[in-house]
Motif scaffolding. Structure first.
Motif, PDB file in Angstrom:
ATOM      1  N   SER A 170     -15.181 -20.077  90.156  1.00 24.01           N
ATOM      2  CA  SER A 170     -15.227 -19.178  91.315  1.00 24.01           C
ATOM      3  C   SER A 170     -14.031 -18.246  91.342  1.00 24.01           C
ATOM      4  O   SER A 170     -14.163 -17.054  91.624  1.00 24.01           O
ATOM      5  N   LEU A 171     -12.869 -18.806  91.032  1.00 22.36           N
ATOM      6  CA  LEU A 171     -11.659 -17.979  90.998  1.00 22.36           C
ATOM      7  C   LEU A 171     -11.852 -16.833  90.005  1.00 22.36           C
ATOM      8  O   LEU A 171     -11.577 -15.667  90.300  1.00 22.36           O
ATOM      9  N   ILE A 174     -14.248 -14.208  91.423  1.00 25.95           N
ATOM     10  CA  ILE A 174     -13.654 -13.385  92.488  1.00 25.95           C
ATOM     11  C   ILE A 174     -12.761 -12.318  91.867  1.00 25.95           C
ATOM     12  O   ILE A 174     -12.878 -11.125  92.168  1.00 25.95           O
ATOM     13  N   THR A 177     -14.761  -9.657  89.991  1.00 28.67           N
ATOM     14  CA  THR A 177     -15.418  -8.694  90.875  1.00 28.67           C
ATOM     15  C   THR A 177     -14.403  -7.697  91.441  1.00 28.67           C
ATOM     16  O   THR A 177     -14.697  -6.514  91.589  1.00 28.67           O
ATOM     17  N   HIS A 178     -13.204  -8.171  91.720  1.00 25.96           N
ATOM     18  CA  HIS A 178     -12.208  -7.264  92.292  1.00 25.96           C
ATOM     19  C   HIS A 178     -11.640  -6.297  91.259  1.00 25.96           C
ATOM     20  O   HIS A 178     -11.348  -5.161  91.586  1.00 25.96           O
ATOM     21  N   TRP A 187     -17.848  -0.963  96.275  1.00 21.16           N
ATOM     22  CA  TRP A 187     -18.395  -2.250  96.713  1.00 21.16           C
ATOM     23  C   TRP A 187     -19.856  -2.125  97.109  1.00 21.16           C
ATOM     24  O   TRP A 187     -20.647  -3.029  96.878  1.00 21.16           O
ATOM     25  N   TYR A 198     -20.418 -13.449  94.518  1.00 25.89           N
ATOM     26  CA  TYR A 198     -19.090 -13.272  95.111  1.00 25.89           C
ATOM     27  C   TYR A 198     -18.955 -14.114  96.389  1.00 25.89           C
ATOM     28  O   TYR A 198     -17.982 -14.866  96.562  1.00 25.89           O
ATOM     29  N   SER A 201     -18.671 -17.717  95.554  1.00 16.20           N
ATOM     30  CA  SER A 201     -17.363 -18.067  94.997  1.00 16.20           C
ATOM     31  C   SER A 201     -16.330 -18.224  96.092  1.00 16.20           C
ATOM     32  O   SER A 201     -15.483 -19.125  96.037  1.00 16.20           O
ATOM     33  N   VAL A 202     -16.398 -17.342  97.085  1.00 18.35           N
ATOM     34  CA  VAL A 202     -15.443 -17.447  98.187  1.00 18.35           C
ATOM     35  C   VAL A 202     -15.613 -18.793  98.888  1.00 18.35           C
ATOM     36  O   VAL A 202     -14.638 -19.498  99.169  1.00 18.35           O
ATOM     37  N   SER A 289     -22.031 -17.058 104.786  1.00 16.87           N
ATOM     38  CA  SER A 289     -20.797 -17.649 104.263  1.00 16.87           C
ATOM     39  C   SER A 289     -19.880 -18.070 105.401  1.00 16.87           C
ATOM     40  O   SER A 289     -19.237 -19.105 105.343  1.00 16.87           O
TER      41      SER A 289
ATOM     42  N   VAL B  27      -5.565 -16.434  94.690  1.00 17.87           N
ATOM     43  CA  VAL B  27      -6.777 -17.205  95.008  1.00 17.87           C
ATOM     44  C   VAL B  27      -6.510 -18.685  94.763  1.00 17.87           C
ATOM     45  O   VAL B  27      -6.882 -19.542  95.568  1.00 17.87           O
TER      46      VAL B  27
END
Lengths: 535, 211
Positions: A170-171, A174, A177-178, A187, A198, A201-202, A289, B27
């Motif tokens: 997930s990290l 994220i 994606t950024h 976005w 995304y 993952s958060v 979420s 993160v």
């Protein structure tokens, strides 16, 4: 175009080392696909054995303790080893960089490491289950899990290890994606599947550590008698439930949001129509979420909870249904007046939406504080969470596998057989769990080995459904394996999709794009004439 | 990707790569916050159940030792900032020295904390069924010690990992692989160290300053 001569990622390098030490996100996705499919088959087999045992009110095949171990194996296998990693690790890994126009994920080595961590965790879990035979169910409720012999601890440790794999993946997603979106991809130009991954993952990075600590506390309690969850020492077993569900309720969305992403992504292509509301799907992903973190208490209405708390958790749970409904309305209105193609992925998507609607409605009923005690810990709940979570994840996984199969392997599969497989799978699933709603409503508790004979006809019906479901899955597996070996070469863009991932060759070359594309259109808008589209 | 660019294939330039690395560390630290959040939740629950025992146990703790522990961690964080700054300016010997001082701060913390654990062990201030501290018989005292040992133990483990990481940064500084242009790793380790420090800033009042 140069793509014809380009070597695909499948054959760019050869030998087992080039697979097991690869940093290519696409190959890592295939590694995940292999293991995750194996886990699905294993956990599915356990389910079938369970159903066979329940054919008769008393002993059919196994002793009661074996039965308890089997349902634990089924739950642990499906939840921790299949549903949580399935769609993000396989399709998220494969597609995320392709869809945002990147050469790879941000941390390729971490990506490979997460696969190894997952495999090690899975081996620990399965090894411990076979050697020790945990029978607590997948939720490991205290004080049961702290007072049974130590066999529970290695399983907890395995799940703890798998948690790290989730966090690493997930990290990575994220940060990818950024930082790695191609130029021009704001976005609000990201494909809906990317949004879903995304969002998932958060949730994973926020929730998973809580699970890790909770499981460690159980282990510590077993070893040191810390008493944290033991009422005899002043501890509170309900605290375990709070901490466990703080992770495990959002985990439902970890499992199902990627599936929703698959539906949102595939429907526009299969209906030849842009999504009716891109933004409402994006915002509802956020809604789920967020609200998902406030709903955990609805698992504990009968564990001792104040009326105010229960009302809060009940209402928060219903909010989830509103966000889900927004998605369902958006999907249905996308289909309205679309030129719908009828094929295997579409059947899976329709099955997904159907299960979501009925699973969702029973969910709202269960979230009603006054109704829950009647159904709590009965087959009604079992049927509900299979309808809302297990079934949709399975169907979305298969939809994605069928839709992106040509992209991943460059092969075509049999239209007719895959359609049959999809139809049988859906009806098998429906036939397995519909009787369970009735069983639960009549008062059949979950996890019971024996039952009054008046329930038998419904159990037989459910087992027959499970057999049909297994047949559908075996047929699907056969179809895809056949295609993998003998399938014809797939076209560059067989679905005539507007998705960015089809802009590169099929199957993609090793580093996805020779030159990173400039994004000049929204994700579901047609390509402009003369743009970089291959084919 | 031109040959002279040291950025990895997937990043368009070094700056982007550094941004990704830093974001990744943030993160990761977010997940770490959640690890401790769960423990602090458990602590809060039991402090509400057993206010009297938690107060008595807290008064029994060696408050002054803990204060020195806090000071040495905070000071080591200052040295970490100076080390990163020195690396940015290309002053390698100074950076190595500051990193060494950071490690010493961490070690001092561990030594003092180890002393505390030793005292608790001798007196019987232990979790769960091993608790046999004569002075405090209030119900819930073993729970305080369970919470204390697990939470500060996890934190000390983080300090230990941090010390290991900083030692490898000293090695890299001496070898000269950390340059003013490329020092993602040191930045990441620095953030981690500040995080470890921050956690202690929460644990210190929770365990030692209960009224």
């Amino acid at each position: 175009m140069s793509s014809a001569e380009e070597v695909s990622y499948l054959f760019a390098q050869r030998g087992w080392r080039s697979w097991f030490f690869t940093h290519d996100h696409k190959r890592i996705a295939l590694l995940y696909l292999a293991v995750v499919s194996l886990m699905l088959m294993l956990a599915g087999t356990f389910a079938l054995l369970l159903r066979l045992e329940l054919l008769t009110p008393e002993k059919t095949l196994f002793e009661a303790v074996t039965y308890n171990r089997l349902f634990t194996l089924h739950g642990v296998g499906m939840v921790w080893l299949f549903m949580i990693p399935a769609i993000p690790s396989v399709f998220g890994n494969f597609l995320l960089p392709l869809m945002i126009g990147a050469h790879d994920v941000a941390f390729p080595r971490l990506n490979l490491a997460s696969w190894y961590v997952y495999v090690v965790g899975a081996l620990i879990v399965l090894g411990a289950m076979v050697a020790g035979g945990t029978d607590t169910g997948w939720t490991f409720y205290t004080p049961y899990s702290t007072t049974t012999p130590r066999e529970v601890i290695p399983v907890l440790f395995g799940v703890f290890v798998i948690g790290f794999s989730s966090i690493m993946t997930s990290l990575n997603f994220i940060v990818t994606t950024h930082t790695l979106r191609a130029e021009g991809m704001g976005w609000m130009r990201m494909p809906l599947f990317v949004w879903a991954i995304y969002g998932t993952s958060v949730i994973q990075v926020i929730a998973t550590p809580i699970l890790g600590i909770t499981l460690s506390l159980v282990a510590l309690e077993s070893f040191l008698g810390t008493g944290i969850f033991d009422p005899a020492r002043g501890g509170d077993p309900v605290l375990f439930q709070h901490l466990f569900w703080f992770y495990s309720h959002p985990a439902v969305y970890i499992m199902v949001l990627p599936g929703m992403g698959v539906v949102s992504e595939l429907l526009p292509t299969l209906c030849h129509r842009p999504p009716s509301s891109y933004r409402s799907i994006v915002y509802s992903t956020f809604g789920i979420s967020f609200v998902g973190f406030l709903a955990w208490g609805h698992h504990m209405f009968v564990s001792g909870m104040s009326v105010v708390n229960a009302a809060f958790f009940g209402l928060a749970s219903m909010l989830v249904a509103i966000f889900t409904a927004i998605k369902i309305f958006s999907w249905v209105s996308t289909m309205y007046e679309g030129e719908i193609v009828f094929n295997a992925p579409l059947v899976y998507l329709l099955g997904f939406i159907f299960l979501m609607v009925f699973g969702g409605m029973t969910g709202v009923a269960l979230a009603t504080v006054g109704l829950d005690p009647h159904w709590h810990d009965t087959y009604f709940v079992v049927a509900h969470f299979h309808f809302i979570m297990a079934g949709p994840v399975l169907l979305a996984f298969l939809a994605a596998l069928h839709f992106w199969f040509p992209k991943m392997f460059g092969k075509k599969y049999s239209e007719r057989l895959s359609l049959m497989g999809a139809t049988i799978t859906f009806f098998g699933f429906f036939a397995t769990f519909t009787p369970q709603f009735l069983l639960g409503n009549m008062g059949m508790p979950r996890r019971y080995y024996s039952y009054p004979p008046k329930f038998q006809w419904l159990h037989v019906a459910s087992t027959m459904g499970a057999t049909v479901l297994a047949a559908g899955l075996v047929l699907t597996l056969g179809t895809l394996l056949h295609a993998l070996i003998w399938g014809e070469r797939a076209a560059q863009n067989p679905w005539d999709s507007r998705g960015y991932e089809w802009d590169t060759a099929t199957p993609p070359p090793e580093h996805n794009y020779e030159i990173i594309p400039q994004i000049t259109r929204g994700p579901y808008e047609p390509a402009e004439p003369g743009s970089a589209r291959v084919g | 990707m031109s040959a002279e660019s040291p950025a990895e294939l997937q990043f368009e330039n070094l700056e982007r790569q550094r941004y990704a690395a830093t974001l990744g560390v943030w993160v990761f630290l977010g997940t770490e916050v959640m690890f401790f959040a769960a423990l602090i939740t458990a602590y809060t629950a039991y402090r509400i159940y057993f206010p009297e025992a938690f107060s008595q146990c807290s008064h029994h703790m060696e408050r002054w030792v803990a204060t020195f522990e806090t000071a040495s961690l905070l000071t080591s964080s200052l040295f970490m900032v100076l080390a990163v700054h020195a690396t940015k300016l290309g002053r390698r010997p100074a950076a190595a020295l500051f990193l060494l001082l950071t490690v010493l701060g961490g070690l001092a913390f561990l030594v003092m904390h180890g002393h505390e654990y030793w005292t608790d062990w001798r007196e019987g201030g232990l979790p769960g069924r091993y608790y046999h501290l004569e002075e405090i018989r209030a119900a819930g005292a073993p729970m305080f010690y369970a919470s204390y040992f697990f939470t500060t133990g996890l934190h000390s483990l983080h300090v230990l990992v941090g010390i290991g990481l900083i030692c490898s940064m000293i090695k890299r500084t001496i070898q000269g692989t950390l340059t003013p242009e490329k020092h993602n790793l040191l930045e990441g380790v620095g953030l981690y160290w500040h995080f470890v420090d921050m956690v202690w800033v929460f644990l210190y009042p929770l365990f030692y300053l209960v009224p």
